[in-house]
Design a protein around this motif. Sequence first.
Motif, PDB file in Angstrom:
ATOM      1  N   SER A 215       0.848  -1.197   0.000  1.00  0.00           N
ATOM      2  CA  SER A 215       0.000   0.000   0.000  1.00  0.00           C
ATOM      3  C   SER A 215       0.881   1.243   0.000  1.00  0.00           C
ATOM      4  O   SER A 215       2.058   1.183   0.324  1.00  0.00           O
ATOM      5  CB  SER A 215      -0.942  -0.015   1.194  1.00  0.00           C
ATOM      6  OG  SER A 215      -0.224  -0.258   2.365  1.00  0.00           O
ATOM      7  N   PHE A 216       0.256   2.344  -0.394  1.00  0.00           N
ATOM      8  CA  PHE A 216       0.989   3.612  -0.486  1.00  0.00           C
ATOM      9  C   PHE A 216       0.605   4.512   0.679  1.00  0.00           C
ATOM     10  O   PHE A 216      -0.526   4.500   1.145  1.00  0.00           O
ATOM     11  CB  PHE A 216       0.654   4.325  -1.802  1.00  0.00           C
ATOM     12  CG  PHE A 216       1.131   3.575  -3.001  1.00  0.00           C
ATOM     13  CD1 PHE A 216       2.469   3.651  -3.394  1.00  0.00           C
ATOM     14  CD2 PHE A 216       0.257   2.771  -3.733  1.00  0.00           C
ATOM     15  CE1 PHE A 216       2.917   2.948  -4.500  1.00  0.00           C
ATOM     16  CE2 PHE A 216       0.699   2.070  -4.840  1.00  0.00           C
ATOM     17  CZ  PHE A 216       2.039   2.161  -5.228  1.00  0.00           C
ATOM     18  N   THR A 217       1.573   5.303   1.110  1.00  0.00           N
ATOM     19  CA  THR A 217       1.307   6.268   2.182  1.00  0.00           C
ATOM     20  C   THR A 217       2.196   7.493   1.967  1.00  0.00           C
ATOM     21  O   THR A 217       3.174   7.427   1.214  1.00  0.00           O
ATOM     22  CB  THR A 217       1.559   5.614   3.564  1.00  0.00           C
ATOM     23  OG1 THR A 217       1.271   6.559   4.575  1.00  0.00           O
ATOM     24  CG2 THR A 217       3.009   5.174   3.738  1.00  0.00           C
ATOM     25  N   GLN A 218       1.860   8.613   2.624  1.00  0.00           N
ATOM     26  CA  GLN A 218       2.700   9.801   2.474  1.00  0.00           C
ATOM     27  C   GLN A 218       4.088   9.529   3.073  1.00  0.00           C
ATOM     28  O   GLN A 218       4.186   8.866   4.103  1.00  0.00           O
ATOM     29  CB  GLN A 218       2.119  11.006   3.245  1.00  0.00           C
ATOM     30  CG  GLN A 218       0.826  11.526   2.748  1.00  0.00           C
ATOM     31  CD  GLN A 218      -0.337  10.918   3.499  1.00  0.00           C
ATOM     32  OE1 GLN A 218      -0.174  10.047   4.335  1.00  0.00           O
ATOM     33  NE2 GLN A 218      -1.525  11.401   3.186  1.00  0.00           N
ATOM     34  N   ARG A 219       5.116  10.063   2.433  1.00  0.00           N
ATOM     35  CA  ARG A 219       6.436   9.972   3.048  1.00  0.00           C
ATOM     36  C   ARG A 219       6.513  11.115   4.057  1.00  0.00           C
ATOM     37  O   ARG A 219       6.473  12.289   3.683  1.00  0.00           O
ATOM     38  CB  ARG A 219       7.541  10.122   1.995  1.00  0.00           C
ATOM     39  CG  ARG A 219       8.888   9.570   2.478  1.00  0.00           C
ATOM     40  CD  ARG A 219       9.916   9.638   1.383  1.00  0.00           C
ATOM     41  NE  ARG A 219      10.260  11.019   1.084  1.00  0.00           N
ATOM     42  CZ  ARG A 219      11.212  11.712   1.711  1.00  0.00           C
ATOM     43  NH1 ARG A 219      11.940  11.156   2.652  1.00  0.00           N
ATOM     44  NH2 ARG A 219      11.457  12.966   1.371  1.00  0.00           N
ATOM     45  N   ARG A 220       6.587  10.750   5.327  1.00  0.00           N
ATOM     46  CA  ARG A 220       6.406  11.752   6.383  1.00  0.00           C
ATOM     47  C   ARG A 220       7.399  12.901   6.304  1.00  0.00           C
ATOM     48  O   ARG A 220       7.085  14.037   6.621  1.00  0.00           O
ATOM     49  CB  ARG A 220       6.474  11.084   7.756  1.00  0.00           C
ATOM     50  CG  ARG A 220       5.237  10.261   8.037  1.00  0.00           C
ATOM     51  CD  ARG A 220       5.339   9.521   9.345  1.00  0.00           C
ATOM     52  NE  ARG A 220       5.684  10.427  10.439  1.00  0.00           N
ATOM     53  CZ  ARG A 220       6.068  10.010  11.636  1.00  0.00           C
ATOM     54  NH1 ARG A 220       6.163   8.736  11.896  1.00  0.00           N
ATOM     55  NH2 ARG A 220       6.352  10.885  12.577  1.00  0.00           N
ATOM     56  N   ARG A 221       8.621  12.624   5.853  1.00  0.00           N
ATOM     57  CA  ARG A 221       9.638  13.679   5.838  1.00  0.00           C
ATOM     58  C   ARG A 221       9.678  14.433   4.509  1.00  0.00           C
ATOM     59  O   ARG A 221      10.640  15.158   4.221  1.00  0.00           O
ATOM     60  CB  ARG A 221      11.012  13.091   6.156  1.00  0.00           C
ATOM     61  CG  ARG A 221      11.102  12.545   7.580  1.00  0.00           C
ATOM     62  CD  ARG A 221      12.526  12.191   7.944  1.00  0.00           C
ATOM     63  NE  ARG A 221      13.406  13.337   7.919  1.00  0.00           N
ATOM     64  CZ  ARG A 221      13.640  14.131   8.966  1.00  0.00           C
ATOM     65  NH1 ARG A 221      13.074  13.890  10.120  1.00  0.00           N
ATOM     66  NH2 ARG A 221      14.454  15.164   8.856  1.00  0.00           N
ATOM     67  N   CYS A 222       8.611  14.288   3.723  1.00  0.00           N
ATOM     68  CA  CYS A 222       8.553  14.979   2.430  1.00  0.00           C
ATOM     69  C   CYS A 222       8.538  16.501   2.613  1.00  0.00           C
ATOM     70  O   CYS A 222       8.946  17.257   1.737  1.00  0.00           O
ATOM     71  CB  CYS A 222       7.314  14.511   1.678  1.00  0.00           C
ATOM     72  SG  CYS A 222       6.838  15.515   0.314  1.00  0.00           S
ATOM     73  N   GLY A 223       8.073  16.947   3.760  1.00  0.00           N
ATOM     74  CA  GLY A 223       8.034  18.378   4.045  1.00  0.00           C
ATOM     75  C   GLY A 223       7.354  18.576   5.384  1.00  0.00           C
ATOM     76  O   GLY A 223       6.721  17.650   5.894  1.00  0.00           O
ATOM     77  N   PHE A 224       7.475  19.769   5.937  1.00  0.00           N
ATOM     78  CA  PHE A 224       6.907  20.005   7.263  1.00  0.00           C
ATOM     79  C   PHE A 224       6.021  21.246   7.263  1.00  0.00           C
ATOM     80  O   PHE A 224       6.184  22.162   6.462  1.00  0.00           O
ATOM     81  CB  PHE A 224       8.035  20.151   8.299  1.00  0.00           C
ATOM     82  CG  PHE A 224       8.789  18.861   8.501  1.00  0.00           C
ATOM     83  CD1 PHE A 224       8.456  17.989   9.529  1.00  0.00           C
ATOM     84  CD2 PHE A 224       9.801  18.497   7.619  1.00  0.00           C
ATOM     85  CE1 PHE A 224       9.126  16.790   9.688  1.00  0.00           C
ATOM     86  CE2 PHE A 224      10.482  17.289   7.767  1.00  0.00           C
ATOM     87  CZ  PHE A 224      10.144  16.440   8.811  1.00  0.00           C
TER      88      PHE A 224
END
Length: 410
Positions: free
Chosen positions: A74-83
């Motif tokens: 499954s796909f999920t947001q990459r948490r460190r993509c931005g803050f």
Amino acid sequence: MLAKSSTEIVRQQNSALVLAQLRRHGPLSHTELSDRTGLSSATVSAITAELERHAVIERQEQAPATGRGRPRVSFTQRRRCGFLVTVRISSDQIEYSLVDYGGTLIDRLEETRRGQEEAAHFAPALRQTIERLCARSSLSLQEIRVVSISSKGLVDPADPVLLWSPVFGTAEIDFNRIRGEGLEPDILLSNETRLVAGALARMVERVSEEKGEAPPRALCALSLGHGIGLGIAQQDSSGEYQISAPDFGHMLHLANAGLCRCGSTGCIEATAGFYGILRSAFEVPSDTIPARFVPLSEMEKLAATARRGDRQAQFAFRQAGLALGQGLGRMQSLNEKMPIYFTGPGVRFYDLMERGILEGMGQSRAIRREGLPPIHIILDETALVFAGHLDLGLEHMDRTAISAGQDPMV
Ligand SMILES: [Zn+2]
């Protein structure tokens, strides 16, 4: 700037659609994404591949429950993509929260509010606190993609400029001044009750979806406190809620009545805001300059007096209720009937205002004809404001995820 081709626009819209589904229901598999967005399997593959390449989303593999067969991907947001940094400016303090792209709260700071005379230094001081937040979590300033700020008062719809607020008065604050030297976030500035109405609309939408019912076409949030704020959420033709925050607290209640913080006389707030209630409880002349801030403990004391039977204190709360009720009656005459959610620190005195509110609403012909709207009391306004910031800030990050220039991972 080069004009975007129509294929480029469609591609961005589709990727925003995929990210919105992940935001609301994630993590989701390829098939679930295709079902929920209505996009073809090939389109979903192209979008997820691109989002992975830009390090916006990532895959999660889960072993099958039986221990055999292929793992579920499954796909999920990459948490460190931005803050995201959220900033809530209230009458007595400023609350900062640092949140990652997945919506997880990482850090929170509170500062006692600076005085009105410091309006000129407010934006640079805010920047310093953002630098502190970054340092505490070992982030670089470049990683802050969005700063979402809320305050009571009037905001410029196009620019992050606070035009008038109970905290800073007419001293304008241009939040563009926090930018520079590595900190280049998109800045969102919202009226606080607008955020509350948006968060409520989301909440009601989720609950209705779970029950398999249609959500209400409109709802409103009325925040009671030192000032009075109104936010309205109304569905547009596509069923999306559009949020507005009319200047309800400064609508005329009674001509030539109490002096308001905005400088006019007779506003709803001048009778129903905390300072208005105190003024009428202690029979202070109504042209007395409003207190800039009334501690909640003062209001609690007055409420205790009213509940013990003090007539003047009871009268003050009832008058406040009447001003609110009449205002809501006028609102229903101008809009359709919609549920009302009372919130803000003043809801703890709702029992003392209720009679006045119902009496005031009952004076409107629209309400007599269509009946009283459903009334709800929400005690935790702080949680709603934060939820509103998350909805707004993270959605903005989703919409700009690729154009924000995240370098593709090699
Ligand atoms: Zn006013």
